[in-house]
Write a protein that holds these residues in place. Structure first.
Motif, mmCIF file in Angstrom:
data_model
loop_
_atom_site.group_PDB
_atom_site.id
_atom_site.type_symbol
_atom_site.label_atom_id
_atom_site.label_comp_id
_atom_site.label_asym_id
_atom_site.label_seq_id
_atom_site.Cartn_x
_atom_site.Cartn_y
_atom_site.Cartn_z
ATOM 1 N N LEU A 4 0.845 -1.180 0.000
ATOM 2 C CA LEU A 4 0.000 0.000 0.000
ATOM 3 C C LEU A 4 0.889 1.242 0.000
ATOM 4 C CD1 LEU A 4 -1.301 -2.266 2.151
ATOM 5 C CD2 LEU A 4 -3.169 -0.639 2.051
ATOM 6 N N MET A 5 0.475 2.266 -0.719
ATOM 7 C CA MET A 5 1.252 3.484 -0.784
ATOM 8 C C MET A 5 0.341 4.705 -0.704
ATOM 9 S SD MET A 5 3.974 4.801 -3.638
ATOM 10 C CE MET A 5 5.101 3.475 -3.214
ATOM 11 N N GLU A 6 0.584 5.525 0.324
ATOM 12 C CA GLU A 6 -0.204 6.724 0.517
ATOM 13 C C GLU A 6 0.342 7.891 -0.299
ATOM 14 O OE1 GLU A 6 0.100 4.487 4.496
ATOM 15 O OE2 GLU A 6 1.445 5.140 2.899
ATOM 16 N N SER A 7 -0.536 8.828 -0.577
ATOM 17 C CA SER A 7 -0.144 10.078 -1.236
ATOM 18 C C SER A 7 -1.128 11.167 -0.834
ATOM 19 C CB SER A 7 -0.135 9.909 -2.760
ATOM 20 O OG SER A 7 -1.416 9.572 -3.235
ATOM 21 N N GLY A 8 -0.726 12.418 -1.054
ATOM 22 C CA GLY A 8 -1.650 13.524 -0.846
ATOM 23 C C GLY A 8 -1.501 14.279 0.455
ATOM 24 N N CYS A 22 -4.641 6.189 -1.177
ATOM 25 C CA CYS A 22 -3.838 4.990 -0.961
ATOM 26 C C CYS A 22 -3.992 4.075 -2.170
ATOM 27 C CB CYS A 22 -4.302 4.286 0.307
ATOM 28 S SG CYS A 22 -3.479 2.737 0.688
ATOM 29 N N ALA A 23 -2.873 3.738 -2.795
ATOM 30 C CA ALA A 23 -2.872 2.790 -3.912
ATOM 31 C C ALA A 23 -2.554 1.403 -3.363
ATOM 32 C CB ALA A 23 -1.838 3.208 -4.938
ATOM 33 N N ILE A 24 -3.364 0.430 -3.768
ATOM 34 C CA ILE A 24 -3.234 -0.936 -3.244
ATOM 35 C C ILE A 24 -2.799 -1.845 -4.372
ATOM 36 C CG2 ILE A 24 -4.425 -2.769 -2.002
ATOM 37 C CD1 ILE A 24 -6.554 -0.581 -1.280
ATOM 38 N N SER A 25 -1.759 -2.628 -4.140
ATOM 39 C CA SER A 25 -1.158 -3.438 -5.211
ATOM 40 C C SER A 25 -1.868 -4.777 -5.403
ATOM 41 C CB SER A 25 0.327 -3.690 -4.906
ATOM 42 O OG SER A 25 0.433 -4.511 -3.754
ATOM 43 N N THR A 26 -3.119 -4.710 -5.806
ATOM 44 C CA THR A 26 -3.874 -5.923 -6.065
ATOM 45 C C THR A 26 -5.023 -5.584 -7.007
ATOM 46 O OG1 THR A 26 -5.209 -7.699 -5.116
ATOM 47 C CG2 THR A 26 -5.336 -5.560 -4.037
ATOM 48 N N HIS A 27 -5.443 -6.585 -7.781
ATOM 49 C CA HIS A 27 -6.633 -6.410 -8.612
ATOM 50 C C HIS A 27 -7.879 -6.909 -7.879
ATOM 51 C CE1 HIS A 27 -4.314 -5.124 -12.014
ATOM 52 N NE2 HIS A 27 -3.561 -6.203 -11.960
ATOM 53 N N ASP A 28 -7.683 -7.322 -6.605
ATOM 54 C CA ASP A 28 -8.774 -7.884 -5.825
ATOM 55 C C ASP A 28 -8.954 -7.111 -4.521
ATOM 56 O OD1 ASP A 28 -9.514 -11.086 -4.277
ATOM 57 O OD2 ASP A 28 -10.832 -9.643 -5.254
ATOM 58 N N ALA A 29 -8.931 -5.785 -4.623
ATOM 59 C CA ALA A 29 -9.038 -4.964 -3.414
ATOM 60 C C ALA A 29 -10.336 -5.227 -2.662
ATOM 61 C CB ALA A 29 -8.935 -3.489 -3.789
ATOM 62 N N GLY A 30 -11.359 -5.673 -3.378
ATOM 63 C CA GLY A 30 -12.640 -5.936 -2.743
ATOM 64 C C GLY A 30 -12.619 -7.051 -1.714
ATOM 65 N N ALA A 91 -0.610 14.716 12.058
ATOM 66 C CA ALA A 91 -0.096 13.370 12.310
ATOM 67 C C ALA A 91 0.401 12.769 11.001
ATOM 68 C CB ALA A 91 -1.179 12.484 12.905
ATOM 69 N N ASP A 92 1.060 11.631 11.112
ATOM 70 C CA ASP A 92 1.320 10.789 9.944
ATOM 71 C C ASP A 92 0.090 9.906 9.754
ATOM 72 O OD1 ASP A 92 4.774 10.388 10.900
ATOM 73 O OD2 ASP A 92 3.894 11.773 9.451
ATOM 74 N N TYR A 93 -0.403 9.859 8.531
ATOM 75 C CA TYR A 93 -1.594 9.074 8.221
ATOM 76 C C TYR A 93 -1.202 7.825 7.439
ATOM 77 C CZ TYR A 93 -4.723 12.621 10.000
ATOM 78 O OH TYR A 93 -5.408 13.472 10.842
ATOM 79 N N TYR A 94 -1.749 6.688 7.875
ATOM 80 C CA TYR A 94 -1.422 5.394 7.290
ATOM 81 C C TYR A 94 -2.684 4.714 6.781
ATOM 82 C CZ TYR A 94 2.875 5.951 10.029
ATOM 83 O OH TYR A 94 4.050 6.419 10.574
ATOM 84 N N CYS A 95 -2.591 4.085 5.620
ATOM 85 C CA CYS A 95 -3.678 3.217 5.177
ATOM 86 C C CYS A 95 -3.296 1.781 5.492
ATOM 87 C CB CYS A 95 -3.972 3.397 3.688
ATOM 88 S SG CYS A 95 -2.601 3.034 2.568
ATOM 89 N N ALA A 96 -4.310 0.954 5.653
ATOM 90 C CA ALA A 96 -4.089 -0.433 6.026
ATOM 91 C C ALA A 96 -5.162 -1.316 5.412
ATOM 92 C CB ALA A 96 -4.091 -0.577 7.541
ATOM 93 N N GLY A 116 0.739 0.819 4.745
ATOM 94 C CA GLY A 116 1.546 1.709 3.945
ATOM 95 C C GLY A 116 2.618 2.367 4.800
ATOM 96 N N GLN A 117 3.442 3.198 4.159
ATOM 97 C CA GLN A 117 4.553 3.848 4.848
ATOM 98 C C GLN A 117 4.141 5.156 5.522
ATOM 99 O OE1 GLN A 117 7.750 2.497 5.154
ATOM 100 N NE2 GLN A 117 6.559 0.745 4.432
ATOM 101 N N GLY A 118 2.981 5.672 5.186
ATOM 102 C CA GLY A 118 2.492 6.880 5.836
ATOM 103 C C GLY A 118 2.724 8.134 5.024
#
Length: 125
Positions: A4-8, A22-30, A91-96, A116-118
Motif C-alpha cells: 500500500l502506498m499513501e499520497s496527498g 492509498c494505492a493498493i497493489s492488487t486487482h482484488d481490493a474488494g 499526524a502521519d496518516y497510514y492506510c491499512a 503503507g509507509q504513511g
C-alpha cells in the motif's frame, strides 16, 4: 505480499480540507477491509476511519462528521477526505488492509495485516 502506498499529505490551514489517497497493489481490493490510521510523535497509532468490503463505514468520534472514507475497488484505491481540519489532526496518516474473515471493519490496528509507509499531514496557521 500486498503493498500500500499513501499520497496527498501536506500542510493546510485550520479549517481547511485535504484528501489523502492509498494505492493498493492488487486487482482484488474488494477482498479486504480497509482503514485509515494516524500517529503523532509520542502517541499510539489510532484508527480514524474504516470501510468494509461491502462499503459500510466506521469513524472515530474525533473525526465523525468531518472525515469521509471511500474506496474504489476497480481502481484499487482508498481515499480519505478531511474537512474542517484542526491542529490536533496533525499526524502521519497510514492506510491499512485486513483479510480476516470474521472482521467487517475495525479501528483497531491489530486487525490489519498490511500497512503503507504513511504520509504527513500538518494543520497549522
Amino acid at each position: 505480499q500486498l503493498q500500500l502506498m499513501e499520497s496527498g499529505g501536506g500542510s493546510v490551514l485550520p479549517g481547511g480540507s485535504l484528501v489523502v489517497s492509498c494505492a493498493i497493489s492488487t486487482h482484488d481490493a474488494g477482498s479486504y477491509y480497509l482503514g485509515w490510521f494516524r500517529q503523532s510523535p509520542g502517541t499510539q497509532r489510532e484508527g480514524v476511519a474504516a470501510i468494509a468490503r461491502d462499503g459500510r463505514v466506521l469513524y472515530s468520534k474525533d473525526v465523525r462528521d468531518r472525515f469521509t472514507i471511500s474506496r474504489d475497488d476497480a481502481k484499487s484505491t482508498l481515499s480519505l477526505f478531511m474537512s474542517d481540519l484542526k491542529p490536533e489532526d496533525t499526524a502521519d496518516y497510514y492506510c491499512a488492509a485486513g483479510e480476516r474473515a470474521t472482521v467487517v471493519h475495525s479501528l483497531l490496528p491489530g486487525a490489519y495485516a498490511f500497512w503503507g509507509q504513511g504520509t504527513q499531514v500538518t494543520v497549522s496557521s
